[in-house]
Design a protein around this motif. Structure first.
Motif, PDB file in Angstrom:
ATOM      1  N   ALA A 178       0.831  -1.206   0.000  1.00 29.76           N
ATOM      2  CA  ALA A 178       0.000   0.000   0.000  1.00 29.76           C
ATOM      3  C   ALA A 178       0.867   1.259   0.000  1.00 29.76           C
ATOM      4  CB  ALA A 178      -0.936  -0.002   1.205  1.00 29.76           C
ATOM      5  N   ALA A 179       1.951   1.234   0.790  1.00 30.59           N
ATOM      6  CA  ALA A 179       2.850   2.392   0.860  1.00 30.59           C
ATOM      7  C   ALA A 179       3.548   2.624  -0.476  1.00 30.59           C
ATOM      8  CB  ALA A 179       3.882   2.182   1.967  1.00 30.59           C
ATOM      9  N   ILE A 180       3.990   1.531  -1.117  1.00 31.49           N
ATOM     10  CA  ILE A 180       4.663   1.648  -2.416  1.00 31.49           C
ATOM     11  C   ILE A 180       3.706   2.195  -3.468  1.00 31.49           C
ATOM     12  CG2 ILE A 180       5.732   0.340  -4.298  1.00 31.49           C
ATOM     13  CD1 ILE A 180       6.910  -1.520  -2.181  1.00 31.49           C
ATOM     14  N   LEU A 181       2.477   1.665  -3.489  1.00 33.66           N
ATOM     15  CA  LEU A 181       1.489   2.130  -4.458  1.00 33.66           C
ATOM     16  C   LEU A 181       1.132   3.592  -4.227  1.00 33.66           C
ATOM     17  CD1 LEU A 181      -0.935  -0.937  -4.700  1.00 33.66           C
ATOM     18  CD2 LEU A 181       0.691  -0.135  -6.423  1.00 33.66           C
ATOM     19  N   THR A 182       1.002   3.987  -2.955  1.00 31.90           N
ATOM     20  CA  THR A 182       0.699   5.379  -2.635  1.00 31.90           C
ATOM     21  C   THR A 182       1.814   6.298  -3.101  1.00 31.90           C
ATOM     22  OG1 THR A 182      -0.594   4.702  -0.694  1.00 31.90           O
ATOM     23  CG2 THR A 182       0.155   6.991  -0.774  1.00 31.90           C
ATOM     24  N   MET A 183       3.051   5.889  -2.839  1.00 35.32           N
ATOM     25  CA  MET A 183       4.203   6.680  -3.274  1.00 35.32           C
ATOM     26  C   MET A 183       4.272   6.752  -4.794  1.00 35.32           C
ATOM     27  SD  MET A 183       8.251   6.217  -2.297  1.00 35.32           S
ATOM     28  CE  MET A 183       7.858   6.336  -0.548  1.00 35.32           C
ATOM     29  N   PHE A 184       3.974   5.601  -5.440  1.00 34.83           N
ATOM     30  CA  PHE A 184       3.993   5.548  -6.901  1.00 34.83           C
ATOM     31  C   PHE A 184       2.989   6.527  -7.499  1.00 34.83           C
ATOM     32  CE2 PHE A 184       2.148   3.704 -10.798  1.00 34.83           C
ATOM     33  CZ  PHE A 184       3.272   3.704 -11.596  1.00 34.83           C
ATOM     34  N   LEU A 187       4.163  10.186  -6.908  1.00 36.70           N
ATOM     35  CA  LEU A 187       5.265  10.562  -7.792  1.00 36.70           C
ATOM     36  C   LEU A 187       4.780  10.729  -9.225  1.00 36.70           C
ATOM     37  CD1 LEU A 187       8.055   8.200  -6.406  1.00 36.70           C
ATOM     38  CD2 LEU A 187       8.026  10.691  -6.259  1.00 36.70           C
ATOM     39  N   GLU A 188       3.909   9.826  -9.695  1.00 33.23           N
ATOM     40  CA  GLU A 188       3.417   9.910 -11.070  1.00 33.23           C
ATOM     41  C   GLU A 188       2.594  11.177 -11.293  1.00 33.23           C
ATOM     42  OE1 GLU A 188       3.661   7.311 -13.992  1.00 33.23           O
ATOM     43  OE2 GLU A 188       5.422   7.807 -12.803  1.00 33.23           O
ATOM     44  N   LEU A 189       1.875  11.621 -10.264  1.00 35.51           N
ATOM     45  CA  LEU A 189       1.043  12.801 -10.399  1.00 35.51           C
ATOM     46  C   LEU A 189       1.844  14.094 -10.307  1.00 35.51           C
ATOM     47  CD1 LEU A 189      -2.108  11.851  -8.302  1.00 35.51           C
ATOM     48  CD2 LEU A 189      -1.991  12.159 -10.772  1.00 35.51           C
ATOM     49  N   PHE A 190       2.811  14.150  -9.389  1.00 33.87           N
ATOM     50  CA  PHE A 190       3.481  15.413  -9.087  1.00 33.87           C
ATOM     51  C   PHE A 190       4.957  15.462  -9.492  1.00 33.87           C
ATOM     52  CE2 PHE A 190       0.045  14.842  -5.934  1.00 33.87           C
ATOM     53  CZ  PHE A 190      -0.746  15.914  -6.296  1.00 33.87           C
ATOM     54  N   MET A 191       5.637  14.325  -9.547  1.00 35.54           N
ATOM     55  CA  MET A 191       7.051  14.301  -9.924  1.00 35.54           C
ATOM     56  C   MET A 191       7.351  13.082 -10.789  1.00 35.54           C
ATOM     57  SD  MET A 191       8.997  15.478  -6.402  1.00 35.54           S
ATOM     58  CE  MET A 191       8.259  14.172  -5.401  1.00 35.54           C
ATOM     59  N   PRO A 192       6.716  12.977 -11.964  1.00 31.96           N
ATOM     60  CA  PRO A 192       6.844  11.768 -12.791  1.00 31.96           C
ATOM     61  C   PRO A 192       8.266  11.425 -13.207  1.00 31.96           C
ATOM     62  CG  PRO A 192       5.818  13.574 -14.005  1.00 31.96           C
ATOM     63  CD  PRO A 192       5.847  13.999 -12.581  1.00 31.96           C
ATOM     64  N   THR A 252      10.058   9.065 -10.534  1.00 26.68           N
ATOM     65  CA  THR A 252       9.488   7.772 -10.142  1.00 26.68           C
ATOM     66  C   THR A 252      10.507   6.650 -10.221  1.00 26.68           C
ATOM     67  OG1 THR A 252       7.307   8.472 -10.928  1.00 26.68           O
ATOM     68  CG2 THR A 252       7.625   6.130 -10.530  1.00 26.68           C
ATOM     69  N   ILE A 253      11.176   6.518 -11.369  1.00 26.95           N
ATOM     70  CA  ILE A 253      12.102   5.405 -11.560  1.00 26.95           C
ATOM     71  C   ILE A 253      13.335   5.565 -10.684  1.00 26.95           C
ATOM     72  CG2 ILE A 253      13.426   6.377 -13.487  1.00 26.95           C
ATOM     73  CD1 ILE A 253      13.171   3.526 -14.772  1.00 26.95           C
ATOM     74  N   LYS A 265       8.935   2.355 -13.388  1.00 35.67           N
ATOM     75  CA  LYS A 265       7.980   3.379 -13.813  1.00 35.67           C
ATOM     76  C   LYS A 265       7.061   2.778 -14.863  1.00 35.67           C
ATOM     77  CE  LYS A 265       7.752   8.031 -15.855  1.00 35.67           C
ATOM     78  NZ  LYS A 265       6.770   8.545 -14.875  1.00 35.67           N
ATOM     79  N   GLY A 266       5.806   3.188 -14.857  1.00 35.19           N
ATOM     80  CA  GLY A 266       4.847   2.689 -15.823  1.00 35.19           C
ATOM     81  C   GLY A 266       4.561   3.708 -16.913  1.00 35.19           C
ATOM     82  N   TYR A 267       4.357   3.210 -18.121  1.00 32.79           N
ATOM     83  CA  TYR A 267       4.007   4.071 -19.254  1.00 32.79           C
ATOM     84  C   TYR A 267       2.824   3.476 -20.005  1.00 32.79           C
ATOM     85  CZ  TYR A 267       8.545   6.426 -18.744  1.00 32.79           C
ATOM     86  OH  TYR A 267       9.626   7.129 -18.263  1.00 32.79           O
TER      87      TYR A 267
END
Length: 210
Positions: free
Chosen positions: A18-24, A27-32, A35-36, A42-44
Motif C-alpha cells: 500500500a505504501a509503495i502504491l501510494t508513493m507511486f 510521484l506519477e502525479l506530481f514528480m513523474p 518515479t524510476i 515506472k509505468g508508461y
C-alpha cells in the motif's frame, strides 16, 4: 501462535504494498521524472503502434532501471528523444517536443566517451531495416546515448492503459473531476430519493396493525 505470525506477516506485506502504491501514485502525479529514480520502476501507457504486435497501443509497460554494463542487443528499452509535432514556431519551423519512446536496442558502442544507442522499431528489427533516426529540440539529427536512457521494459499489461489514461485526465483536470463528483452525488441522491419514495408508498398501502 503460528496463526498470529502469519497474520502479522500478511499485515506487513499489505501495508508495504500500500505504501509503495501510494508513493507511486504521488510521484506519477506530481514528480513523474523521479518515479524510476525513487522506486526503481515506472509505468508508461503505450500510445504508438511502432512496437506492434509485441507491444500494442493502450498496453501498460513497466520499465526498470538499466545500467550501462547490463546493456544487451535485443533488449526493449525506453528513452527520451524529441519528436516532431504538428505545431510550428513564428518562423514556420516544426516544433519538436520531448517524449519517451520504447524500441529495440539494435546496437550500441562507445564514441568520444559516450555510449551510443542504436534502436529499431518492431518491423525494422525483425525485417533487417535501418536504424531509427532521432532529433534534438531544434530538429537536428542526434545520437541517443545512455544519458537519454530511462530503462528496459520488464513486462507489459495489455489494454489497461485506457483506464489509467482516463484516471489521470480526471485527476489532472479539476473541472472534469468536479463534474464527475457532482454527477456521482446527483446519482446517489436520486437513488436515495427513489428508495425512500418506494418505502413511503409501501407504508401507505400497508394496513394499520391493531
Amino acid at each position: 501462535m503460528t496463526k498470529n505470525l502469519f497474520k502479522k506477516i500478511g499485515s506487513i506485506i499489505f501495508y508495504t504494498v500500500a505504501a509503495i502504491l501510494t508513493m507511486f501514485i504521488f510521484l506519477e502525479l506530481f514528480m513523474p521524472s523521479k518515479t524510476i529514480t525513487v522506486l526503481g520502476f515506472k509505468g508508461y501507457v503505450v500510445v504508438s503502434p511502432s512496437m506492434e504486435p509485441y507491444i500494442n497501443v493502450n498496453d501498460i509497460i513497466i520499465v526498470t532501471r538499466l545500467d550501462e554494463e547490463d546493456l544487451e542487443v535485443g533488449q526493449v528499452i525506453t528513452f527520451y528523444t524529441y519528436l516532431p509535432t504538428t505545431e510550428e514556431d513564428s518562423l514556420g519551423n516544426t516544433i519538436y517536443q520531448k517524449n519517451t519512446v520504447t524500441h529495440y536496442l539494435a546496437d550500441f558502442y562507445e564514441e568520444n566517451g559516450n555510449i551510443i544507442l542504436k534502436t529499431k522499431d518492431y518491423n525494422k528489427y525483425h525485417n533487417g531495416g535501418s536504424f531509427d533516426t532521432w532529433y534534438d529540440a531544434s530538429g537536428d539529427v542526434k545520437d541517443i546515448t545512455t544519458d537519454d536512457l530511462v530503462g528496459k521494459v520488464a513486462f507489459k499489461v495489455p489494454l489497461i492503459g485506457i483506464i489509467i489514461t482516463f484516471a489521470f485526465v480526471v485527476v489532472r483536470n479539476p473541472i472534469f473531476l468536479g463534474l464527475i463528483l457532482l454527477n456521482i452525488f446527483i446519482i446517489v441522491v436520486l437513488i436515495m430519493y427513489i428508495k425512500k419514495s418506494k418505502e413511503t408508498k409501501n407504508d401507505v398501502g400497508r394496513p394499520d396493525s391493531k
